[in-house]
Motif scaffolding. Sequence first.
Motif, PDB file in Angstrom:
ATOM      1  N   HIS A  43       3.829   0.761   2.525  1.00  0.00           N
ATOM      2  CA  HIS A  43       3.661  -0.369   3.450  1.00  0.00           C
ATOM      3  C   HIS A  43       3.807  -1.664   2.655  1.00  0.00           C
ATOM      4  CE1 HIS A  43       1.930   2.047   6.739  1.00  0.00           C
ATOM      5  NE2 HIS A  43       1.365   2.753   5.777  1.00  0.00           N
ATOM      6  N   GLU A  48       0.674   5.367   0.807  1.00  0.00           N
ATOM      7  CA  GLU A  48      -0.093   6.505   1.321  1.00  0.00           C
ATOM      8  C   GLU A  48       0.557   7.785   0.804  1.00  0.00           C
ATOM      9  OE1 GLU A  48      -0.408   6.546   5.569  1.00  0.00           O
ATOM     10  OE2 GLU A  48      -0.850   4.397   5.655  1.00  0.00           O
ATOM     11  N   GLU A 108       5.789  12.649  10.794  1.00  0.00           N
ATOM     12  CA  GLU A 108       4.688  11.669  10.810  1.00  0.00           C
ATOM     13  C   GLU A 108       3.769  11.876  11.981  1.00  0.00           C
ATOM     14  OE1 GLU A 108       5.056   7.476   9.601  1.00  0.00           O
ATOM     15  OE2 GLU A 108       7.180   7.957   9.662  1.00  0.00           O
ATOM     16  N   PRO A 134       0.128  11.798   0.770  1.00  0.00           N
ATOM     17  CA  PRO A 134      -0.610  12.938   1.350  1.00  0.00           C
ATOM     18  C   PRO A 134      -0.732  14.065   0.316  1.00  0.00           C
ATOM     19  CG  PRO A 134       1.657  12.990   2.080  1.00  0.00           C
ATOM     20  CD  PRO A 134       1.506  11.760   1.234  1.00  0.00           C
ATOM     21  N   TRP A 135      -1.671  13.936  -0.609  1.00  0.00           N
ATOM     22  CA  TRP A 135      -1.775  14.859  -1.738  1.00  0.00           C
ATOM     23  C   TRP A 135      -1.879  16.315  -1.301  1.00  0.00           C
ATOM     24  CZ3 TRP A 135      -0.165  12.934  -5.992  1.00  0.00           C
ATOM     25  CH2 TRP A 135      -0.351  11.587  -6.269  1.00  0.00           C
ATOM     26  N   ILE A 165       5.604  10.261   2.240  1.00  0.00           N
ATOM     27  CA  ILE A 165       4.915   9.271   1.419  1.00  0.00           C
ATOM     28  C   ILE A 165       5.289   7.931   2.040  1.00  0.00           C
ATOM     29  CG2 ILE A 165       4.751   8.216  -0.856  1.00  0.00           C
ATOM     30  CD1 ILE A 165       5.672  10.991  -1.963  1.00  0.00           C
ATOM     31  N   ARG A 223       0.857  -1.192   0.000  1.00  0.00           N
ATOM     32  CA  ARG A 223       0.000   0.000   0.000  1.00  0.00           C
ATOM     33  C   ARG A 223       0.889   1.235   0.000  1.00  0.00           C
ATOM     34  NH1 ARG A 223      -2.284   0.782   4.841  1.00  0.00           N
ATOM     35  NH2 ARG A 223      -1.127  -0.903   5.775  1.00  0.00           N
ATOM     36  N   LYS A 233       4.579  16.258   4.555  1.00  0.00           N
ATOM     37  CA  LYS A 233       4.328  14.940   5.139  1.00  0.00           C
ATOM     38  C   LYS A 233       4.979  13.859   4.274  1.00  0.00           C
ATOM     39  CE  LYS A 233       0.459  16.043   7.844  1.00  0.00           C
ATOM     40  NZ  LYS A 233      -0.562  15.510   8.648  1.00  0.00           N
TER      41      LYS A 233
END
Length: 146
Positions: free
Chosen positions: A38, A24, A146, A26-27, A35, A22, A33
Amino acid sequence: LRTEALAALPVCVLRGTVGEVRVEVPWRALRSKPIIVHVERVLLLCAPRDGDEPYEEALETAAKRQARASRLAVLEEVNAKRGVFGRMGESMGRSLVEGLLRRVVVRISDVHLRLETKDPHRGLVALGLTLRSLRFEADKEVAAAE
């Protein structure tokens, strides 16, 4: 998993799976933040290399060189197409990509390694190793965000 991607290891990878990957992004906060990638449930079944195939540092070096050449080829292709980078200006595009890569955090969880070999006197001998989690980050400031 593609076992040829792990050919430089001193063991032979017989089988491997990755349960889930996965990402993530943070657009709305790409500049502040991280990226997070996982990778979960990594299973590897390995065996020692045959006596005829000793571990060679030269093979490992060649594999690293090939990986570097492949990344360079991708960058050259992107540069040749001049898509987004051509419109934004090369230095701006490069700094954008470098900034994003510095913000990547890779979290690997539930890693199971099993090394199997056949002993003429004992039969099958196996060694298992379980890692609960691994974390890779390029920039410590990213981890603090984070």
